[in-house]
Scaffold this motif. Structure first.
Motif, PDB file in Angstrom:
ATOM      1  N   HIS A  15       0.837  -1.201   0.000  1.00 48.72           N
ATOM      2  CA  HIS A  15       0.000   0.000   0.000  1.00 48.72           C
ATOM      3  C   HIS A  15       0.878   1.259   0.000  1.00 48.72           C
ATOM      4  N   SER A  16       1.922   1.245   0.833  1.00 52.30           N
ATOM      5  CA  SER A  16       2.839   2.395   0.894  1.00 52.30           C
ATOM      6  C   SER A  16       3.533   2.605  -0.438  1.00 52.30           C
ATOM      7  N   ALA A  18       2.428   1.739  -3.407  1.00 50.54           N
ATOM      8  CA  ALA A  18       1.453   2.203  -4.390  1.00 50.54           C
ATOM      9  C   ALA A  18       1.228   3.710  -4.289  1.00 50.54           C
ATOM     10  N   TRP A  19       1.282   4.253  -3.084  1.00 49.13           N
ATOM     11  CA  TRP A  19       1.047   5.682  -2.877  1.00 49.13           C
ATOM     12  C   TRP A  19       2.328   6.517  -2.898  1.00 49.13           C
ATOM     13  N   LEU A  20       3.467   5.851  -3.021  1.00 47.99           N
ATOM     14  CA  LEU A  20       4.748   6.552  -2.983  1.00 47.99           C
ATOM     15  C   LEU A  20       4.968   7.356  -4.261  1.00 47.99           C
ATOM     16  N   ALA A  21       5.355   8.620  -4.104  1.00 50.64           N
ATOM     17  CA  ALA A  21       5.668   9.457  -5.268  1.00 50.64           C
ATOM     18  C   ALA A  21       6.913   8.908  -5.961  1.00 50.64           C
ATOM     19  N   THR A  22       7.064   9.195  -7.221  1.00 51.19           N
ATOM     20  CA  THR A  22       8.190   8.692  -7.998  1.00 51.19           C
ATOM     21  C   THR A  22       9.521   9.038  -7.357  1.00 51.19           C
ATOM     22  N   ALA A  26       9.830   5.831   1.416  1.00 50.32           N
ATOM     23  CA  ALA A  26       8.972   5.316   2.486  1.00 50.32           C
ATOM     24  C   ALA A  26       9.832   4.470   3.416  1.00 50.32           C
ATOM     25  N   LYS A  79      11.199   4.524  -5.383  1.00 45.97           N
ATOM     26  CA  LYS A  79      10.844   4.142  -6.751  1.00 45.97           C
ATOM     27  C   LYS A  79      11.890   4.568  -7.764  1.00 45.97           C
TER      28      LYS A  79
END
Length: 189
Positions: A15-16, A18-22, A26, A79
């Protein structure tokens, strides 16, 4: 990739991610079992490594958090990593004892953060590992797999120990002889 219902730690990690900015980072506190168990957990670790999302794994001391004495770790995700390497930090000895719990001091935290930021390799503390080596280790992300532990047991010189034993035995014999003399004198009277 979805984590099974029984694997809440990995569900939170996914989940973290998926929501992490490019360009974001996290840091997630995890129980160590997710770093080495097989099945769905291994498949998720494989996904994370194959896509170069794991930046660092930090092993923390045990008995650090209220309500659990188990050691925990931090998984750092990114990412946009520039290299296909993961930093492993063994901070399991970075603490001070406070009553029944362990505590990270400002110095402990600074050492961990500096090592992470500089991506340093320090003997018995941190190591950068290529993702291909992690694949060779069957996607095991346990810090102890990659960071060698310092031998903290005392080294015993067997020759010195044998000499000390011989001296003790010799002193014991002298005492026994003296006791025998005293007993002989007592019995003689």
């Amino acid at each position: 990739m979805l984590a099974p219902k029984s694997k809440a730690d990995l569900a939170f990690i996914m989940h973290s991610l998926a929501w992490l900015a490019t360009n974001g980072t996290a840091a997630i506190v995890c129980f160590p079992g997710i770093m080495y168990r097989g099945g769905a957990e291994k498949k998720i670790r494989q996904y994370l490594i194959d896509n170069n999302f794991v930046d660092c794994i930090i092993q923390l001391p045990d008995n650090l958090f209220f309500g659990t004495s188990i050691a925990t770790c931090i998984m750092v995700l990114k990412k946009s990593k520039s290299q296909n390497k993961t930093l492993f930090i063994d901070a399991s000895r970075e603490y001070v004892k406070v009553t029944n719990n362990n505590k990270l001091t400002d110095e402990n935290i600074q050492k961990i953060v500096d090592t992470f930021v500089k991506q340093q390799e320090l003997e018995y503390f941190s190591k950068r590992v290529s993702n291909s080596e992690i694949v060779e280790q069957d996607y095991n992300l346990s810090v102890s797999t990659y960071v060698e532990s310092e031998e903290i047991r005392d080294v015993i010189d067997i020759k010195v120990l044998n000499r000390q034993i011989a001296e003790i035995v010799a002193r014991e014999q002298v005492l026994r002889d003296e006791i025998d003399k005293i007993i002989y004198e007592i019995e003689k009277k």
